[in-house]
Scaffold this active site. Sequence first.
Site, mmCIF file in Angstrom:
data_model
loop_
_atom_site.group_PDB
_atom_site.id
_atom_site.type_symbol
_atom_site.label_atom_id
_atom_site.label_comp_id
_atom_site.label_asym_id
_atom_site.label_seq_id
_atom_site.Cartn_x
_atom_site.Cartn_y
_atom_site.Cartn_z
ATOM 1 C CG ASN A 39 -0.814 -0.323 2.449
ATOM 2 O OD1 ASN A 39 -0.263 -1.353 2.780
ATOM 3 N ND2 ASN A 39 -1.160 0.587 3.332
ATOM 4 C CG ASP A 40 -0.283 4.101 2.690
ATOM 5 O OD1 ASP A 40 -1.156 3.443 2.122
ATOM 6 O OD2 ASP A 40 -0.442 4.595 3.824
ATOM 7 N NE ARG A 169 -4.061 5.696 10.115
ATOM 8 C CZ ARG A 169 -5.222 5.527 10.754
ATOM 9 N NH1 ARG A 169 -5.250 5.431 12.069
ATOM 10 N NH2 ARG A 169 -6.363 5.456 10.087
ATOM 11 C CG ASP A 170 -0.517 7.870 7.995
ATOM 12 O OD1 ASP A 170 -0.015 6.815 8.431
ATOM 13 O OD2 ASP A 170 -1.689 7.930 7.578
HETATM 14 C C1 FRU Z 1 -3.388 4.467 4.518
HETATM 15 C C2 FRU Z 1 -3.020 3.786 5.819
HETATM 16 C C3 FRU Z 1 -2.258 4.714 6.731
HETATM 17 C C4 FRU Z 1 -1.488 3.754 7.604
HETATM 18 C C5 FRU Z 1 -1.156 2.653 6.621
HETATM 19 C C6 FRU Z 1 -1.111 1.270 7.196
HETATM 20 O O1 FRU Z 1 -3.572 3.571 3.491
HETATM 21 O O2 FRU Z 1 -4.173 3.303 6.470
HETATM 22 O O3 FRU Z 1 -3.043 5.629 7.452
HETATM 23 O O4 FRU Z 1 -0.360 4.312 8.174
HETATM 24 O O5 FRU Z 1 -2.130 2.702 5.603
HETATM 25 O O6 FRU Z 1 -0.681 0.353 6.251
#
Ligand code: FRU
Length: 478
Positions: A39-40, A169-170
């Site tokens: 993912n991200d 987060r993030d």
């Molecule tokens: C976005 C997310 C973020 C988190 C990550 C976990 O896609 O939910 O907020 O840090 O993915 O994989």
Amino acid sequence: MNRETYLELVKNNKEYIEKVNSDPNRLKFHLMPPTGFMNDPNGLYQKDGVYHIYFQYTPFNPDWGLKTWGHYTTRDMLAFKEEEPFLYPDIREDRGGVFSGSAYIAENKIHFFYTGNVSHEDAEGYDDFLVGREQNTIKVTSSDGFNIDKKQVLMRNEDYPEYMSCHVRDPKIFTKDGVYYIVLGGRTKENRGCILMYKSLDLETFEFFDIITTKEKFGYMWECPDLFEIDGKLILVTCPQGVKTDGYHYENIYQCGYFILDYDFDTKKYSISDFTELDHGCDVYAPQSFVDEKGRRIQYCWVGIPDAEYTNEPTVKYGWNNAMSMPKELSFKDGKLIQTPIEELKTLRVNETIYTINEFEDVNVNDTLYEMRVDFESNEAFNLEIRKNVFLEFKNHLLTLTLNESGSGRSARHLEIDEVKNITVFSDTSCLEVFINDGEEVFTTRVYSETVSKPRFKTKNTGEIHYYPLKGYEYSSL
Ligand code: FRU
């Protein structure tokens, strides 16, 4: 998981890797997970000529699972090297996953910030909102992007403002006038999406600075904030969750877009624009940008969306899921962020043929991998069959992407637009990125057509087509 368990698992996984690589839907010029789930994009930067692209990675499972940071490097954005995962959940504060974060280079060191996720599902009153989740802001430094110093917990839930829920987060770094700011996405106890800003002079200690949100509630959670200045504008990219579909807006389950901020860093007074969606396709989320050594602001997006209804991707039975967008250079023009595939991607062109739209009818091409730029001579309606079952139609000021059976659960997405002057389609095996009016608007989507047919126009419009078959990236795996 730590490095040793990871390497042990990889050693026993030759069959899994072969199965993944036998999938005809593997992409050719998009990054994807070597195996498992991506993912991200995380921690993007370029240092000493090398681009480092980390990403949320569940290597042994094509579903959402325990997150590490996967890692690719490249010098030219054309040949990519798979590296060992960079961060593993190996301390108490990140044992539920090394969640998303970013990188910042200062004094020849790379400073990484990420969220250490911990779930306490057996906690009394667990609701995963106010009770039962730790989201720790953690820092590590590295001098080479491969080896890290000790993980340092900067902030825990009790350090965030009292009005915040467990969801903070993030982290992403932003600098202004020699001061560092860390922005974090969050959800308040009142269920409103927002961004927290912390200030730092040394990247070691952070003090709370401000909270940014809209006057009217806009969703319950804002994920993956990216704050940056571009062409004199302050842009806050973020991914709000909990925004309802409104006509042809917000058609995906979660949103991805930006606000333009007018922010006074002395008085903290600000105004925030309406939200603009970054992409109108079915599959863009969690974008992250960085400035490379040429001074370009480059953005990668996750091609995928959490909790989308189309989770039964054909790739899953081959053991992998999701991808990264092409790298796009950002600029700002006429009140809008413009996205342009970076120049290096032109090197993927095998050759160029120029047709009129009329001539193109009779041409026999049969490539899944191509770039096609169409410049229209007027604003007539058109219907372009991009490949079998996949249509881009413009009629009555509405642009519609319809995927039918090829969408694997994705149906149609729309954009109200007065004029379509040009379109550029990038077609990969199972991913399309379509740029409208030189990157003013974009549609990104996964697509699964069993047979690929040549793009076909139905239109009275005239114009010119530049058609380029493309070759893929070069990859070297571990
Ligand atoms: C976005 C997310 C973020 C988190 C990550 C976990 O896609 O939910 O907020 O840090 O993915 O994989």
